[in-house]
Design a protein around this motif. Structure first.
Motif, PDB file in Angstrom:
ATOM      1  N   TRP A  41       0.817  -1.358  -0.033  1.00 24.27           N
ATOM      2  CA  TRP A  41      -0.038   0.137  -0.039  1.00 24.27           C
ATOM      3  C   TRP A  41       0.774   1.285  -0.146  1.00 24.27           C
ATOM      4  O   TRP A  41       1.974   1.316   0.648  1.00 24.27           O
ATOM      5  N   PRO A  42       0.572   2.236  -0.874  1.00 19.25           N
ATOM      6  CA  PRO A  42      -0.299   2.312  -1.584  1.00 19.25           C
ATOM      7  C   PRO A  42      -0.282   2.051  -3.074  1.00 19.25           C
ATOM      8  O   PRO A  42      -0.977   2.427  -3.989  1.00 19.25           O
ATOM      9  N   CYS A  43       1.049   1.743  -3.360  1.00 19.49           N
ATOM     10  CA  CYS A  43       1.566   1.440  -4.631  1.00 19.49           C
ATOM     11  C   CYS A  43       0.610   0.124  -5.451  1.00 19.49           C
ATOM     12  O   CYS A  43       0.739   0.061  -6.660  1.00 19.49           O
ATOM     13  N   ARG A  44       0.053  -0.641  -4.678  1.00 22.83           N
ATOM     14  CA  ARG A  44      -0.537  -1.769  -5.304  1.00 22.83           C
ATOM     15  C   ARG A  44      -1.810  -1.056  -6.095  1.00 22.83           C
ATOM     16  O   ARG A  44      -2.064  -1.717  -7.109  1.00 22.83           O
ATOM     17  N   TYR A  45      -2.345   0.010  -5.866  1.00 27.80           N
ATOM     18  CA  TYR A  45      -3.433   0.542  -6.600  1.00 27.80           C
ATOM     19  C   TYR A  45      -3.052   1.269  -7.978  1.00 27.80           C
ATOM     20  O   TYR A  45      -3.794   0.996  -8.849  1.00 27.80           O
ATOM     21  N   ILE A  46      -1.700   1.012  -8.364  1.00 26.97           N
ATOM     22  CA  ILE A  46      -1.156   1.597  -9.316  1.00 26.97           C
ATOM     23  C   ILE A  46      -0.342   0.654 -10.287  1.00 26.97           C
ATOM     24  O   ILE A  46       0.104   0.662 -11.152  1.00 26.97           O
TER      25      ILE A  46
END
Length: 175
Positions: A137-142
């Motif tokens: 998180w938060p890179c998993r969303y991109i």
């Protein structure tokens, strides 16, 4: 006992709390504990140097507390299936080798200061671990596996810095 040493002890006491909280499944709380403990590592060293509060206790226990915190986190992440065991073995082996080398040096009155690659190794570990704890998180969303990128960099820097310590201090191996 001075403030830097109290911060070091606080970090050591935080380790079992971190482990229990993480293994009970409270990853966000465990991450906060890890980050707070990691920050005390930076803070106690800064205070000790700035106010000339460096002690033998601090010289011994501060790096040990740092290693224990990182190793506890990584071993727990292996247990949880988030990190490959071989990566932790590489990191552990380097830490034992460098610590052993430092002990030999200390017995000869030689101090081996932390090198740049060792500092980069520590920084990348301290970034990778919270990312791993928070499932990227938060890179998993991109779609950027920043946790894995920092973990691989940390393993690479572990190997590079370990080799560097041994090569630079190879004369100690014959003592």
């Amino acid at each position: 006992m001075n403030l830097p040493n109290k911060l070091t002890l606080l970090r050591i006491i935080a380790i079992p709390v971190f482990i229990v909280v993480l293994l009970l499944g409270y990853r966000y709380t465990a991450t906060i504990i890890f980050i707070a403990a990691a920050l005390t590592d930076m803070l106690d060293g800064h205070i000790a140097r700035k106010y000339n509060l460096v002690t033998n206790f601090g010289k011994l226990m501060d790096p040990l507390a740092d290693k224990l915190l990182v190793m506890a986190a990584l071993v727990c992440l292996v247990e949880l299936g988030d990190v490959a065991g071989w990566m932790v073995i590489v990191i552990l082996a380097r830490e034992f080798a460098v610590t052993g080398l430092r002990q030999v040096a200390a017995s000869e009155g030689i101090v081996i200061a932390a090198g740049t690659t060792g500092k980069i190794k520590t920084i990348t570990q301290m970034i990778a671990i919270p990312l791993l704890l928070l499932d990227n998180w938060p890179c998993r969303y991109i779609g950027v596996p920043l946790d894995q990128i920092f973990l691989w960099i940390a393993v690479a820097m572990t190997i590079i810095s370990g080799v560097e310590y041994i090569v630079k201090n190879r004369q100690l191996l014959s003592m």
